[in-house]
Motif scaffolding. Sequence first.
Motif, PDB file in Angstrom:
ATOM      1  N   ALA A 103      74.476  69.752  68.696  1.00 25.55           N
ATOM      2  CA  ALA A 103      74.370  68.431  69.584  1.00 25.55           C
ATOM      3  C   ALA A 103      72.956  68.486  69.874  1.00 25.55           C
ATOM      4  O   ALA A 103      72.153  67.350  69.687  1.00 25.55           O
ATOM      5  N   HIS A 104      72.431  69.479  70.697  1.00 28.52           N
ATOM      6  CA  HIS A 104      71.114  69.143  71.450  1.00 28.52           C
ATOM      7  C   HIS A 104      70.069  69.373  70.356  1.00 28.52           C
ATOM      8  O   HIS A 104      69.132  68.204  70.302  1.00 28.52           O
ATOM      9  N   GLU A 105      70.984  70.142  69.254  1.00 29.48           N
ATOM     10  CA  GLU A 105      69.492  70.291  68.177  1.00 29.48           C
ATOM     11  C   GLU A 105      69.219  68.705  67.355  1.00 29.48           C
ATOM     12  O   GLU A 105      68.138  67.533  67.017  1.00 29.48           O
ATOM     13  N   ILE A 106      70.256  67.940  66.798  1.00 23.93           N
ATOM     14  CA  ILE A 106      70.414  67.024  66.486  1.00 23.93           C
ATOM     15  C   ILE A 106      69.964  65.788  67.525  1.00 23.93           C
ATOM     16  O   ILE A 106      69.083  65.431  67.189  1.00 23.93           O
ATOM     17  N   ALA A 107      70.138  65.662  68.856  1.00 17.74           N
ATOM     18  CA  ALA A 107      69.450  64.792  69.946  1.00 17.74           C
ATOM     19  C   ALA A 107      67.803  65.193  69.060  1.00 17.74           C
ATOM     20  O   ALA A 107      67.111  63.615  69.650  1.00 17.74           O
ATOM     21  N   HIS A 108      67.413  66.116  69.601  1.00 18.30           N
ATOM     22  CA  HIS A 108      66.288  65.946  68.972  1.00 18.30           C
ATOM     23  C   HIS A 108      65.801  65.351  67.817  1.00 18.30           C
ATOM     24  O   HIS A 108      64.413  64.698  67.167  1.00 18.30           O
ATOM     25  N   TYR A 109      66.642  65.409  66.310  1.00 16.62           N
ATOM     26  CA  TYR A 109      66.264  64.753  65.641  1.00 16.62           C
ATOM     27  C   TYR A 109      66.621  63.575  65.619  1.00 16.62           C
ATOM     28  O   TYR A 109      65.652  62.574  65.281  1.00 16.62           O
ATOM     29  N   ARG A 143      60.986  66.419  77.131  1.00 21.10           N
ATOM     30  CA  ARG A 143      61.959  66.755  76.009  1.00 21.10           C
ATOM     31  C   ARG A 143      63.034  67.136  75.915  1.00 21.10           C
ATOM     32  O   ARG A 143      63.786  66.896  74.949  1.00 21.10           O
ATOM     33  N   GLU A 144      63.225  68.340  76.687  1.00 23.74           N
ATOM     34  CA  GLU A 144      64.360  68.897  76.798  1.00 23.74           C
ATOM     35  C   GLU A 144      65.544  67.853  77.555  1.00 23.74           C
ATOM     36  O   GLU A 144      65.996  67.831  77.583  1.00 23.74           O
ATOM     37  N   LYS A 145      65.200  67.824  78.114  1.00 21.45           N
ATOM     38  CA  LYS A 145      66.619  66.727  79.600  1.00 21.45           C
ATOM     39  C   LYS A 145      66.669  65.828  77.940  1.00 21.45           C
ATOM     40  O   LYS A 145      67.569  65.428  78.301  1.00 21.45           O
TER      41      LYS A 145
HETATM   42 ZN   LIG Z   1      65.607  71.529  72.697  1.00 25.41          ZN
END
Ligand SMILES: [Zn+2]
Length: 301
Positions: free
Chosen positions: A103-109, A137-139
């Motif tokens: 989900a974290h990676e999808i959020a980056h997208y 950005r990670e937060k």
């Molecule tokens: Zn990340």
Amino acid sequence: MLTTTKTSLFLKTTKKNPPILLTKKRKLEIELYIEIIQSVYKSDSHITDLQAIIEGEKIYLIHDDFNDDFEACITFVPEFFTIFMNNNTLRMVDPIRQIFSLAHEIAHYLIPEHNKYLCENLMMQKVDIGMESNSLREKEAEYGASCLLMPRVKITEDFNSEPFGIQMLMRVKEKYRVSLTAVLKRYKEIGIEPIMIVYCYSGKVSNDKYAEKSSRFIYSKPIIDEQMRLPACTLAAVNSISGIDFEPMSKIHPTSDLFKLKSDRNDPLHMVEICFNGYSENSCLSVVFELTEAYRTLNAS
Ligand SMILES: [Zn+2]
């Protein structure tokens, strides 16, 4: 093709200057981006269908053994977004965390500024392994992941279906397949009862780890001594030095045992502490909130 996906919708909204802090306004903005995608990939279930988003957005998903120490990452090679899930590190963590990583990676997208960054730099900056980092950005991606897995409207119903306490937290955690910490962080943002989350290691709190609280929680920090030890009466102090696993437990404290009272303030008389096992030995997590009549009634029955 990127231009044929719904991504183009997001790219148009990209701002020139990314914000410096993860402010309340920025959190709402991120939640809105996530809600847009949730309205496109509607799910009847309370579980967000990450697979449907990946397929619908034509993102490649590759599970493999990689030597590097990352859990998951997203890259952009012109026209294709690819999420790499590293079995080497992920097989060591529980499935719930794997879902959160995805989900974290999808959020980056999904977050336009991150998407733009990816298009220009091909991958996100490398960060240390772990669920959280200090990078803004990670937060933002962590926050986006939490909105994605725990949609506000759905989870608010669950949060409000019974008084805040162990029972509700455990039920919601199971229902949304997220960690207890993730539920608490989401509750802290959108729940009704003001709460403070306290992480405790070997009887001590670390400087930055008692500050996780709802904006309406009236105390800024619990009473701690020079060595950062919590009062000996707290479950957190006792459980974080016992070295043994325990079932979630609760205790009612006079407020003055936990927080400094102020004469010009109408301090609540009692606070509830609920305490959960931590992820490592000699660690635990306590949540503190005002004792309400509803909580007393539920726990008396
Ligand atoms: Zn990340």
